[in-house]
Design a protein around this motif. Structure first.
Motif, PDB file in Angstrom:
ATOM      1  N   SER A  14       0.841  -1.195   0.000  1.00  0.00           N
ATOM      2  CA  SER A  14       0.000   0.000   0.000  1.00  0.00           C
ATOM      3  C   SER A  14       0.882   1.253   0.000  1.00  0.00           C
ATOM      4  CB  SER A  14      -0.871  -0.014   1.256  1.00  0.00           C
ATOM      5  OG  SER A  14      -1.553   1.196   1.365  1.00  0.00           O
ATOM      6  N   ASP A  60      -6.474  -5.817   4.417  1.00  0.00           N
ATOM      7  CA  ASP A  60      -5.170  -6.206   3.875  1.00  0.00           C
ATOM      8  C   ASP A  60      -4.964  -7.713   3.895  1.00  0.00           C
ATOM      9  OD1 ASP A  60      -3.397  -3.540   3.451  1.00  0.00           O
ATOM     10  OD2 ASP A  60      -4.971  -3.295   4.944  1.00  0.00           O
ATOM     11  N   GLU A 111      -4.109  -4.277 -11.087  1.00  0.00           N
ATOM     12  CA  GLU A 111      -3.293  -3.591 -10.084  1.00  0.00           C
ATOM     13  C   GLU A 111      -3.828  -3.845  -8.677  1.00  0.00           C
ATOM     14  OE1 GLU A 111      -3.314  -0.321  -7.508  1.00  0.00           O
ATOM     15  OE2 GLU A 111      -4.061   0.602  -9.357  1.00  0.00           O
TER      16      GLU A 111
HETATM   17  N1  CTP Z   1      -8.351   0.023   2.343  1.00  0.00           N
HETATM   18  C1  CTP Z   1      -8.886   0.772   3.369  1.00  0.00           C
HETATM   19  N2  CTP Z   1     -10.227   0.794   3.550  1.00  0.00           N
HETATM   20  C2  CTP Z   1     -11.052   0.084   2.760  1.00  0.00           C
HETATM   21  C3  CTP Z   1     -10.530  -0.683   1.703  1.00  0.00           C
HETATM   22  C4  CTP Z   1      -9.157  -0.691   1.525  1.00  0.00           C
HETATM   23  O1  CTP Z   1      -8.155   1.428   4.113  1.00  0.00           O
HETATM   24  N3  CTP Z   1     -12.348   0.133   2.966  1.00  0.00           N
HETATM   25  C5  CTP Z   1      -6.898   0.002   2.174  1.00  0.00           C
HETATM   26  C6  CTP Z   1      -6.266  -1.320   2.578  1.00  0.00           C
HETATM   27  O2  CTP Z   1      -5.825  -1.204   3.899  1.00  0.00           O
HETATM   28  C7  CTP Z   1      -5.117  -1.526   1.586  1.00  0.00           C
HETATM   29  C8  CTP Z   1      -5.238  -0.343   0.648  1.00  0.00           C
HETATM   30  O3  CTP Z   1      -6.549   0.187   0.821  1.00  0.00           O
HETATM   31  O4  CTP Z   1      -3.853  -1.519   2.213  1.00  0.00           O
HETATM   32  C9  CTP Z   1      -5.056  -0.730  -0.814  1.00  0.00           C
HETATM   33  O5  CTP Z   1      -4.931   0.429  -1.595  1.00  0.00           O
HETATM   34  P1  CTP Z   1      -3.439   0.948  -1.961  1.00  0.00           P
HETATM   35  O6  CTP Z   1      -2.655  -0.193  -2.484  1.00  0.00           O
HETATM   36  O7  CTP Z   1      -2.873   1.680  -0.810  1.00  0.00           O
HETATM   37  O8  CTP Z   1      -3.762   2.024  -3.083  1.00  0.00           O
HETATM   38  P2  CTP Z   1      -3.423   2.050  -4.638  1.00  0.00           P
HETATM   39  O9  CTP Z   1      -3.731   3.448  -5.116  1.00  0.00           O
HETATM   40  O10 CTP Z   1      -4.103   0.919  -5.318  1.00  0.00           O
HETATM   41  O11 CTP Z   1      -1.854   1.758  -4.725  1.00  0.00           O
HETATM   42  P3  CTP Z   1      -0.593   2.723  -4.568  1.00  0.00           P
HETATM   43  O12 CTP Z   1      -0.756   3.455  -3.278  1.00  0.00           O
HETATM   44  O13 CTP Z   1       0.568   1.753  -4.554  1.00  0.00           O
HETATM   45  O14 CTP Z   1      -0.584   3.635  -5.747  1.00  0.00           O
END
Ligand code: CTP
Length: 219
Positions: A14, A60, A111
């Protein structure tokens, strides 16, 4: 449209910069070439749970995702069928009622944090990428983004990071790095890596085009 779309997986923790890498690759091609599918949009539907309960979900953990639906959708796209892609709302921790109908394209970028954790998804990918960014940068990005875009407080982001994001990253995300064909340090800022990816994709596309042409001439 060519025979079989190319599937590229972009994994990483993340806040690692998966979205920037994906955007940078997309910018090098026309809008009609690449379709992006975010694993986040395939979190399990939690409409039957009240908001307070949805706050407690571990987002996660691999079990939070509806990978069956995601795999079905990738198969549909590979078979040149359109899909009804779910839409996710981080502010309410649930899928929206709406879906977006999307058509297949020559390249599909999948992704998400855990896309290399499910062997069924890995089997569908032609190229597997892991965006590798230090934890201090990832938490800073996550703090800024979650407070600005996802309606979170500072305390809640820190709490979630320590209780689920960090332990799940170490247990499930980091080990999948071994399945990657390419490891990109520092995500979207790594222009050399993005150029290499774009060249490889263009190469696959032109070979596929050549093969389809040859097949149609043989007929
Ligand atoms: N998540 C959250 N609440 C939710 C659903 C998902 O906080 N209701 C969080 C999860 O904890 C997870 C994260 O969203 O860790 C996944 O998104 P992330 O990978 O951080 O964002 P992207 O934009 O897809 O990737 P990056 O930051 O690498 O660009």
């Amino acid at each position: 449209m060519q025979d079989k779309p190319v599937v590229i997986g972009v994994a990483g923790g993340s806040g690692s910069g998966k979205t920037s890498v994906t955007k940078s690759i997309c910018q090098r091609f026309s809008d009609k070439t690449i379709l992006v599918i975010e694993q986040d949009y395939y979190y399990k539907d939690q409409s039957d749970l009240p908001f307070e309960e949805r706050l407690k979900t571990n987002y996660d953990h691999p079990l939070a995702f509806d990978n069956d639906l995601l795999i079905q959708h990738i198969h549909d796209l590979l078979n040149h069928k359109s899909i009804d892609k779910p839409v996710y709302d981080y502010k309410v921790h649930n899928r929206s009622k709406e879906v977006i109908t999307v058509e297949p394209k020559d390249v599909i970028i999948l992704e998400g944090i855990l896309i290399l954790e499910d062997p069924r998804l890995v089997d569908l990918m032609d190229i597997k990428v892991f965006v590798d960014t230090d934890a201090d940068l990832r938490i800073i990005r996550r703090l800024l983004r979650d407070i600005k875009d996802r309606g979170r407080s500072l305390d809640s982001v820190i709490d979630q990071y320590l209780n689920s994001v960090r332990p799940m990253h170490l247990q499930f995300v980091e080990p999948t790095k071994r399945y990657a064909d390419i490891i990109i340090p520092e995500g979207g800022e790594n222009h050399v890596a993005i150029d290499i990816m774009a060249t490889k994709i263009a190469d696959i596309l032109s070979k596929n085009k050549e093969n389809s042409l040859n097949k149609s001439i043989e007929k």
